[in-house]
Design a protein around this motif. Structure first.
Motif, PDB file in Angstrom:
ATOM      1  N   ASN A   1       7.631  -9.591   1.234  1.00  0.00           N
ATOM      2  CA  ASN A   1       6.954 -10.709   0.577  1.00  0.00           C
ATOM      3  C   ASN A   1       6.121 -10.276  -0.627  1.00  0.00           C
ATOM      4  O   ASN A   1       6.164 -10.907  -1.683  1.00  0.00           O
ATOM      5  CB  ASN A   1       6.036 -11.447   1.565  1.00  0.00           C
ATOM      6  CG  ASN A   1       6.799 -12.044   2.737  1.00  0.00           C
ATOM      7  OD1 ASN A   1       6.475 -11.798   3.885  1.00  0.00           O
ATOM      8  ND2 ASN A   1       7.821 -12.832   2.437  1.00  0.00           N
ATOM      9  N   VAL A   2       5.372  -9.177  -0.459  1.00  0.00           N
ATOM     10  CA  VAL A   2       4.471  -8.722  -1.515  1.00  0.00           C
ATOM     11  C   VAL A   2       4.492  -7.202  -1.571  1.00  0.00           C
ATOM     12  O   VAL A   2       4.441  -6.533  -0.530  1.00  0.00           O
ATOM     13  CB  VAL A   2       3.022  -9.193  -1.269  1.00  0.00           C
ATOM     14  CG1 VAL A   2       2.099  -8.689  -2.377  1.00  0.00           C
ATOM     15  CG2 VAL A   2       2.954 -10.707  -1.168  1.00  0.00           C
ATOM     16  N   ILE A   3       4.564  -6.648  -2.794  1.00  0.00           N
ATOM     17  CA  ILE A   3       4.440  -5.199  -2.987  1.00  0.00           C
ATOM     18  C   ILE A   3       3.112  -4.935  -3.686  1.00  0.00           C
ATOM     19  O   ILE A   3       2.856  -5.467  -4.771  1.00  0.00           O
ATOM     20  CB  ILE A   3       5.604  -4.649  -3.834  1.00  0.00           C
ATOM     21  CG1 ILE A   3       6.933  -4.867  -3.112  1.00  0.00           C
ATOM     22  CG2 ILE A   3       5.397  -3.160  -4.105  1.00  0.00           C
ATOM     23  CD1 ILE A   3       8.141  -4.432  -3.918  1.00  0.00           C
ATOM     24  N   GLU A   4       2.275  -4.128  -3.047  1.00  0.00           N
ATOM     25  CA  GLU A   4       0.975  -3.805  -3.607  1.00  0.00           C
ATOM     26  C   GLU A   4       0.946  -2.327  -4.002  1.00  0.00           C
ATOM     27  O   GLU A   4       1.977  -1.649  -3.954  1.00  0.00           O
ATOM     28  CB  GLU A   4      -0.124  -4.146  -2.595  1.00  0.00           C
ATOM     29  CG  GLU A   4      -0.119  -5.634  -2.239  1.00  0.00           C
ATOM     30  CD  GLU A   4      -1.089  -5.984  -1.123  1.00  0.00           C
ATOM     31  OE1 GLU A   4      -1.545  -5.052  -0.429  1.00  0.00           O
ATOM     32  OE2 GLU A   4      -1.381  -7.184  -0.954  1.00  0.00           O
ATOM     33  N   ALA A   5      -0.210  -1.829  -4.388  1.00  0.00           N
ATOM     34  CA  ALA A   5      -0.311  -0.459  -4.909  1.00  0.00           C
ATOM     35  C   ALA A   5       0.186   0.580  -3.913  1.00  0.00           C
ATOM     36  O   ALA A   5       0.999   1.436  -4.244  1.00  0.00           O
ATOM     37  CB  ALA A   5      -1.752  -0.179  -5.310  1.00  0.00           C
ATOM     38  N   HIS A   6      -0.285   0.490  -2.684  1.00  0.00           N
ATOM     39  CA  HIS A   6       0.063   1.526  -1.699  1.00  0.00           C
ATOM     40  C   HIS A   6       0.613   0.936  -0.402  1.00  0.00           C
ATOM     41  O   HIS A   6       0.665   1.632   0.610  1.00  0.00           O
ATOM     42  CB  HIS A   6      -1.175   2.383  -1.384  1.00  0.00           C
ATOM     43  CG  HIS A   6      -1.773   3.020  -2.592  1.00  0.00           C
ATOM     44  ND1 HIS A   6      -1.119   3.988  -3.327  1.00  0.00           N
ATOM     45  CD2 HIS A   6      -2.962   2.800  -3.216  1.00  0.00           C
ATOM     46  CE1 HIS A   6      -1.879   4.359  -4.343  1.00  0.00           C
ATOM     47  NE2 HIS A   6      -2.997   3.653  -4.311  1.00  0.00           N
ATOM     48  N   GLN A   7       0.997  -0.313  -0.440  1.00  0.00           N
ATOM     49  CA  GLN A   7       1.559  -0.942   0.747  1.00  0.00           C
ATOM     50  C   GLN A   7       2.389  -2.151   0.352  1.00  0.00           C
ATOM     51  O   GLN A   7       2.385  -2.597  -0.800  1.00  0.00           O
ATOM     52  CB  GLN A   7       0.444  -1.364   1.709  1.00  0.00           C
ATOM     53  CG  GLN A   7      -0.443  -2.487   1.169  1.00  0.00           C
ATOM     54  CD  GLN A   7      -1.551  -2.868   2.145  1.00  0.00           C
ATOM     55  OE1 GLN A   7      -1.886  -2.127   3.053  1.00  0.00           O
ATOM     56  NE2 GLN A   7      -2.119  -4.040   1.946  1.00  0.00           N
ATOM     57  N   LEU A   8       3.130  -2.660   1.317  1.00  0.00           N
ATOM     58  CA  LEU A   8       3.845  -3.915   1.108  1.00  0.00           C
ATOM     59  C   LEU A   8       3.553  -4.804   2.300  1.00  0.00           C
ATOM     60  O   LEU A   8       3.095  -4.348   3.351  1.00  0.00           O
ATOM     61  CB  LEU A   8       5.345  -3.670   0.922  1.00  0.00           C
ATOM     62  CG  LEU A   8       6.141  -2.994   2.053  1.00  0.00           C
ATOM     63  CD1 LEU A   8       6.551  -3.973   3.141  1.00  0.00           C
ATOM     64  CD2 LEU A   8       7.373  -2.311   1.490  1.00  0.00           C
ATOM     65  N   ARG A   9       3.829  -6.087   2.113  1.00  0.00           N
ATOM     66  CA  ARG A   9       3.578  -7.045   3.185  1.00  0.00           C
ATOM     67  C   ARG A   9       4.843  -7.790   3.545  1.00  0.00           C
ATOM     68  O   ARG A   9       5.620  -8.200   2.683  1.00  0.00           O
ATOM     69  CB  ARG A   9       2.478  -8.029   2.774  1.00  0.00           C
ATOM     70  CG  ARG A   9       1.067  -7.458   2.874  1.00  0.00           C
ATOM     71  CD  ARG A   9       0.025  -8.520   2.597  1.00  0.00           C
ATOM     72  NE  ARG A   9      -0.168  -8.730   1.151  1.00  0.00           N
ATOM     73  CZ  ARG A   9      -0.717  -9.820   0.630  1.00  0.00           C
ATOM     74  NH1 ARG A   9      -1.088 -10.809   1.418  1.00  0.00           N
ATOM     75  NH2 ARG A   9      -0.872  -9.926  -0.677  1.00  0.00           N
ATOM     76  N   MET A  10       5.017  -7.947   4.851  1.00  0.00           N
ATOM     77  CA  MET A  10       6.109  -8.761   5.384  1.00  0.00           C
ATOM     78  C   MET A  10       5.451  -9.771   6.318  1.00  0.00           C
ATOM     79  O   MET A  10       5.167  -9.460   7.463  1.00  0.00           O
ATOM     80  CB  MET A  10       7.121  -7.886   6.138  1.00  0.00           C
ATOM     81  CG  MET A  10       7.585  -6.684   5.336  1.00  0.00           C
ATOM     82  SD  MET A  10       8.669  -5.568   6.253  1.00  0.00           S
ATOM     83  CE  MET A  10      10.203  -6.440   6.124  1.00  0.00           C
TER      84      MET A  10
END
Length: 240
Positions: A207-216
């Motif tokens: 769903n989201v890609i951030e600096a040091h992680q992603l979210r599902m």
């Protein structure tokens, strides 16, 4: 249907005699050899692969568990022992079944039929290329003595847990004894990507890609520094 090529390993001649007689009474199983010395069995199995080992645990020179630690090729295992205290250890070796002596024929038959189902399912899976498996939208994941049929699109991510992989799907978790480096033999790298030394994720569920992680959804998964560039490229976000 091919017969199950089997080896019997037990230091007790009477135990071998009983198991051999049970096997002779079944059409689906063929005993290739019997051994009282597990050390001699290792050389035989390395040169003559078999499908199934009927294995005692408490033996001189080498226990059944030590034997499996040494053996490179890993056929299916049915433990045949008089010692119930090793039952929990059998799960570490993905044993099909754990039979306590004296073993009656009905219980033995049930264990062999279980082994046959697992062997047949794995043989069918081996016939399919990764692309074919993806086209069929299902794969089989082995967890202990069981095989789980799961939809590829339901897989959210894989998490390394020691010598195991934990498959997180939309409705369950499945623990399987597999290596992270081998997982792309059954999963298409077009649909899955490794984002961390301990994580492989389904691209479709990000769903989201951030600096040091992603979210599902509500799940946050770390993205390793060495994997971030590849993640951005495959998701079309590189250089943007």
């Amino acid at each position: 249907m091919a017969k199950i090529k089997t080896v019997i390993i037990d230091d007790e001649p009477k135990a071998i005699e009983v198991l051999k007689r049970y096997c002779d009474d079944m059409e689906i199983i063929e005993v290739e050899a019997t051994f009282r010395d597990p050390v001699k069995a290792i050389e035989f199995i390395q040169h003559s692969p078999v499908n199934l080992i009927l294995l005692d645990i408490n033996m001189p020179k080498l226990s059944g568990l030590e034997f499996l630690d040494i053996l490179n090729a890993k056929p299916k295992i049915i433990f045949t022992t008089a010692y119930p205290q090793f039952a929990l250890n059998s799960y570490d070796y993905d044993a099909v079944d754990y039979l306590l002596k004296p073993i009656d024929f009905q219980r033995f038959l049930k264990a062999v039929i279980k082994a046959q189902k697992i062997i047949d399912a794995e043989n069918e899976l081996k016939k399919k290329t990764p692309t074919e498996a993806q086209n069929n939208k299902t794969i089989y994941i082995k967890s202990g003595p069981q095989l789980y049929k799961i939809n590829v699109e339901d897989i959210l991510y894989l998490e390394k847990d020691g010598n195991y992989l934990l498959f997180h799907t939309v409705d369950k978790k499945i623990l399987s004894r597999q290596n992270m480096k081998d997982i792309f033999e059954i999963l298409d790298p077009k649909d899955f990507i490794r984002v961390h030394k301990s994580y492989v994720v389904a691209i479709r569920h990000i769903n989201v890609i951030e600096a040091h992680q992603l979210r599902m959804g509500n799940v946050k998964i770390p993205v390793g520094r060495n994997f971030r560039e590849g993640l951005l490229e495959i998701t079309g976000r590189g250089n943007k």
